[in-house]
Design a protein around this motif. Sequence first.
Motif, PDB file in Angstrom:
ATOM      1  N   GLU A 222       0.821  -1.214   0.000  1.00  0.00           N
ATOM      2  CA  GLU A 222       0.000   0.000   0.000  1.00  0.00           C
ATOM      3  C   GLU A 222       0.852   1.261   0.000  1.00  0.00           C
ATOM      4  O   GLU A 222       0.563   2.223  -0.708  1.00  0.00           O
ATOM      5  N   THR A 223       1.944   1.260   0.774  1.00  0.00           N
ATOM      6  CA  THR A 223       2.787   2.454   0.817  1.00  0.00           C
ATOM      7  C   THR A 223       3.400   2.739  -0.545  1.00  0.00           C
ATOM      8  O   THR A 223       3.400   3.886  -1.023  1.00  0.00           O
ATOM      9  N   ALA A 224       3.929   1.696  -1.189  1.00  0.00           N
ATOM     10  CA  ALA A 224       4.528   1.878  -2.519  1.00  0.00           C
ATOM     11  C   ALA A 224       3.476   2.308  -3.525  1.00  0.00           C
ATOM     12  O   ALA A 224       3.723   3.179  -4.370  1.00  0.00           O
ATOM     13  N   ASN A 225       2.289   1.703  -3.442  1.00  0.00           N
ATOM     14  CA  ASN A 225       1.215   2.072  -4.368  1.00  0.00           C
ATOM     15  C   ASN A 225       0.786   3.518  -4.167  1.00  0.00           C
ATOM     16  O   ASN A 225       0.556   4.257  -5.138  1.00  0.00           O
ATOM     17  N   ASP A 226       0.646   3.929  -2.914  1.00  0.00           N
ATOM     18  CA  ASP A 226       0.251   5.311  -2.633  1.00  0.00           C
ATOM     19  C   ASP A 226       1.286   6.287  -3.175  1.00  0.00           C
ATOM     20  O   ASP A 226       0.947   7.309  -3.788  1.00  0.00           O
ATOM     21  N   THR A 227       2.554   5.985  -2.956  1.00  0.00           N
ATOM     22  CA  THR A 227       3.619   6.868  -3.417  1.00  0.00           C
ATOM     23  C   THR A 227       3.598   7.003  -4.935  1.00  0.00           C
ATOM     24  O   THR A 227       3.692   8.106  -5.483  1.00  0.00           O
ATOM     25  N   ALA A 228       3.473   5.862  -5.623  1.00  0.00           N
ATOM     26  CA  ALA A 228       3.440   5.896  -7.089  1.00  0.00           C
ATOM     27  C   ALA A 228       2.227   6.675  -7.591  1.00  0.00           C
ATOM     28  O   ALA A 228       2.324   7.460  -8.548  1.00  0.00           O
ATOM     29  N   PHE A 229       1.079   6.508  -6.940  1.00  0.00           N
ATOM     30  CA  PHE A 229      -0.142   7.178  -7.389  1.00  0.00           C
ATOM     31  C   PHE A 229      -0.034   8.688  -7.181  1.00  0.00           C
ATOM     32  O   PHE A 229      -0.415   9.477  -8.044  1.00  0.00           O
ATOM     33  N   VAL A 230       0.507   9.109  -6.047  1.00  0.00           N
ATOM     34  CA  VAL A 230       0.676  10.541  -5.780  1.00  0.00           C
ATOM     35  C   VAL A 230       1.681  11.141  -6.764  1.00  0.00           C
ATOM     36  O   VAL A 230       1.475  12.242  -7.293  1.00  0.00           O
ATOM     37  N   ASN A 231       2.762  10.418  -7.036  1.00  0.00           N
ATOM     38  CA  ASN A 231       3.757  10.911  -7.989  1.00  0.00           C
ATOM     39  C   ASN A 231       3.240  10.913  -9.417  1.00  0.00           C
ATOM     40  O   ASN A 231       3.786  11.611 -10.282  1.00  0.00           O
ATOM     41  N   PHE A 232       2.193  10.131  -9.677  1.00  0.00           N
ATOM     42  CA  PHE A 232       1.614  10.059 -11.016  1.00  0.00           C
ATOM     43  C   PHE A 232       0.832  11.325 -11.363  1.00  0.00           C
ATOM     44  O   PHE A 232       0.703  11.686 -12.526  1.00  0.00           O
ATOM     45  N   GLU A 233       0.349  12.022 -10.338  1.00  0.00           N
ATOM     46  CA  GLU A 233      -0.534  13.169 -10.574  1.00  0.00           C
ATOM     47  C   GLU A 233       0.122  14.289 -11.381  1.00  0.00           C
ATOM     48  O   GLU A 233      -0.458  14.773 -12.356  1.00  0.00           O
ATOM     49  N   PRO A 234       1.351  14.737 -11.054  1.00  0.00           N
ATOM     50  CA  PRO A 234       1.944  15.799 -11.892  1.00  0.00           C
ATOM     51  C   PRO A 234       2.220  15.344 -13.326  1.00  0.00           C
ATOM     52  O   PRO A 234       2.237  16.176 -14.245  1.00  0.00           O
ATOM     53  N   ILE A 235       2.440  14.051 -13.522  1.00  0.00           N
ATOM     54  CA  ILE A 235       2.610  13.537 -14.880  1.00  0.00           C
ATOM     55  C   ILE A 235       1.315  13.710 -15.657  1.00  0.00           C
ATOM     56  O   ILE A 235       1.312  14.146 -16.822  1.00  0.00           O
ATOM     57  N   LEU A 236       0.202  13.409 -15.018  1.00  0.00           N
ATOM     58  CA  LEU A 236      -1.093  13.596 -15.671  1.00  0.00           C
ATOM     59  C   LEU A 236      -1.392  15.076 -15.904  1.00  0.00           C
ATOM     60  O   LEU A 236      -2.045  15.431 -16.891  1.00  0.00           O
ATOM     61  N   GLU A 237      -0.928  15.937 -15.014  1.00  0.00           N
ATOM     62  CA  GLU A 237      -1.088  17.379 -15.257  1.00  0.00           C
ATOM     63  C   GLU A 237      -0.365  17.775 -16.546  1.00  0.00           C
ATOM     64  O   GLU A 237      -0.881  18.569 -17.339  1.00  0.00           O
ATOM     65  N   GLY A 238       0.842  17.227 -16.734  1.00  0.00           N
ATOM     66  CA  GLY A 238       1.571  17.502 -17.971  1.00  0.00           C
ATOM     67  C   GLY A 238       0.834  16.993 -19.190  1.00  0.00           C
ATOM     68  O   GLY A 238       0.787  17.667 -20.231  1.00  0.00           O
ATOM     69  N   LEU A 239       0.232  15.816 -19.064  1.00  0.00           N
ATOM     70  CA  LEU A 239      -0.549  15.260 -20.178  1.00  0.00           C
ATOM     71  C   LEU A 239      -1.764  16.133 -20.460  1.00  0.00           C
ATOM     72  O   LEU A 239      -2.093  16.409 -21.626  1.00  0.00           O
ATOM     73  N   ALA A 240      -2.437  16.592 -19.402  1.00  0.00           N
ATOM     74  CA  ALA A 240      -3.609  17.458 -19.581  1.00  0.00           C
ATOM     75  C   ALA A 240      -3.226  18.740 -20.312  1.00  0.00           C
ATOM     76  O   ALA A 240      -3.968  19.223 -21.182  1.00  0.00           O
ATOM     77  N   SER A 241      -2.069  19.285 -19.987  1.00  0.00           N
ATOM     78  CA  SER A 241      -1.611  20.504 -20.663  1.00  0.00           C
ATOM     79  C   SER A 241      -1.365  20.250 -22.149  1.00  0.00           C
ATOM     80  O   SER A 241      -1.695  21.094 -22.999  1.00  0.00           O
TER      81      SER A 241
END
Length: 580
Positions: free
Chosen positions: A97-116
């Motif tokens: 769960e800790t590793a999954n949470d970390t990866a998911f939180v770190n994924f968010e700025p990547i998706l922001e870049g994709l949205a842009s």
Amino acid sequence: MNTGKILSGIAMAVLSTACAAAGVAGTCVPSFSEIDVRDGLEVRTRCAVSAPALARVTERLNGAVKRDGLSAAQRVALARAANVMLHAVYAQTDHGETANDTAFVNFEPILEGLASQIRTHSDFGATAEASTWSARYENLLRRLSITHSADPNELQLSEAARRLDLDNALALLMRLIAQAPDTAQLAATRNYEAASIDLLRFMPWNALPYLSKAYALQPDDTDIAGAFADTLLVQHEPERAEPVYRALLNQYRMLARQKPASWQPSIARTFGKLGGLYVMRQQQKEAEAAWLHALEIYWALARVDPSAYGPAVADTLDSLATLYRDTQRLQEAADAWREALALDRALARQDPATYRPAVAATLNDLGILYSATQQTQDAQRAYFEALGIERALVHDNPAAWRPALARTLNNLGNLYSASGRLPEAEHAYREALDIRQNLARENPALYQPDLARTLGNLGVLYRLEQQPAKALQAYQQALQIVHSLSRDAPAAYQPDEARILNNMGVLYSRTGRPREAEDAWRRALDLYRKLAHDDPLTWRQDEARTLRNLAALLSHTQRSAEGDELKHEADELMDSTRTQ
């Protein structure tokens, strides 16, 4: 069939494969709804990640979506792309769960870049890019799994990338690069890895200097060469990209002599990239030759494995058809699109959810072509079939497919209007108008140009129906939109503004308003003169037509000398066009 359509299908096929693989492995991957996007992105599958992490990421991501002003269709595209990428990410985690949470939180700025990227590039294929992103991420992790020293920075690097902590991973790489690696090969590897991280963050402009260094050190590394050429093309540097693609092509051909099955797909893909490069440089003959080479290889591959390479055949046919249409080789364009349609139908029989949209899009392209060549019945059949598919798609997911439905309705209205079926044309235009008005309210920047086109078409229709008040109202609304748009992007919207003004001149002239007609035609003429100055072959005839309209008006208002002068100017323009 438009560019990126089949690539989108490939990406969705990748997603299906990833889902199946995850199911076999007994894992659950978080994913976003691809339908419920009205209020932003919603998590559809709430597994593998804690509730606080889910809430944090969706709140921040939807803030970015709102700031970027993504339309409903763009939100759907973002959700689909995110799901493809999430499967790639969670295939690499340890599922704690800790590793999954970390990866998911770190994924968010990547998706922001994709949205842009989705917001700023109207032709951006989000699901295709997600497929590329996934392959790039897996390739980076594979490369980072090879350690070159006992340096603690290197030992931490792979884990940071696996957690999607890309800022930290890049900082670690910078330390390693600063240590002046022992060999050129290792220096090239480090720079390529740094570039890969920036590409994963959707920052190709930052990746390019690293790729340039890596390629200079190791030009024979096909991964480095391919990423360098692709990034140059994305950054609109085709002149620099071409020799890299050519060298890469030679390498693939040499490798294919020993293992043709392994390297023929790479040869075909490189020819496909060269075709796009030559179109960017307006080298149509070279683009055709490149795509024909790619098509020959893909056809051979598809005979052995149609599910894997049939989409690539259809995509290449679409590129050729578009090229033929744009160079007025209409019969060849029709032949290529008919072949693409047959492939789309075959793929849709195996996977309707993925490929029925491709069938509808290809039918729409064919409908436009048939309409342009006065094949009215064929055009109507193509549009009707496309509408049937698109209405079903809208029923299941209106956010994603309303723009496509409006486009087909507008095109059907054009067909009916050109063939004198005015009540049917009005019905099609009015339905398209309702959709486009709603879309423009949701996202004015994205959909106002489409709304203006339908309003302009209705203006022509109402003039033909001898409803001048309605025609004028439609023209004025369309003109207000395109005039505002042309202030920021004159090259894109001045042609629309000139056309509407010319049509308004016709309306005023035929309803006994010569002063207004003259003003509209003079404004249209000013715009056409500017356009013809920059691109005479495209706009000289429109300039001449407007000159003749204005000349005829002046001749009827006792200004025959000025009218004769304008008519003479129009005749000279047409003569110069015929001699070129």
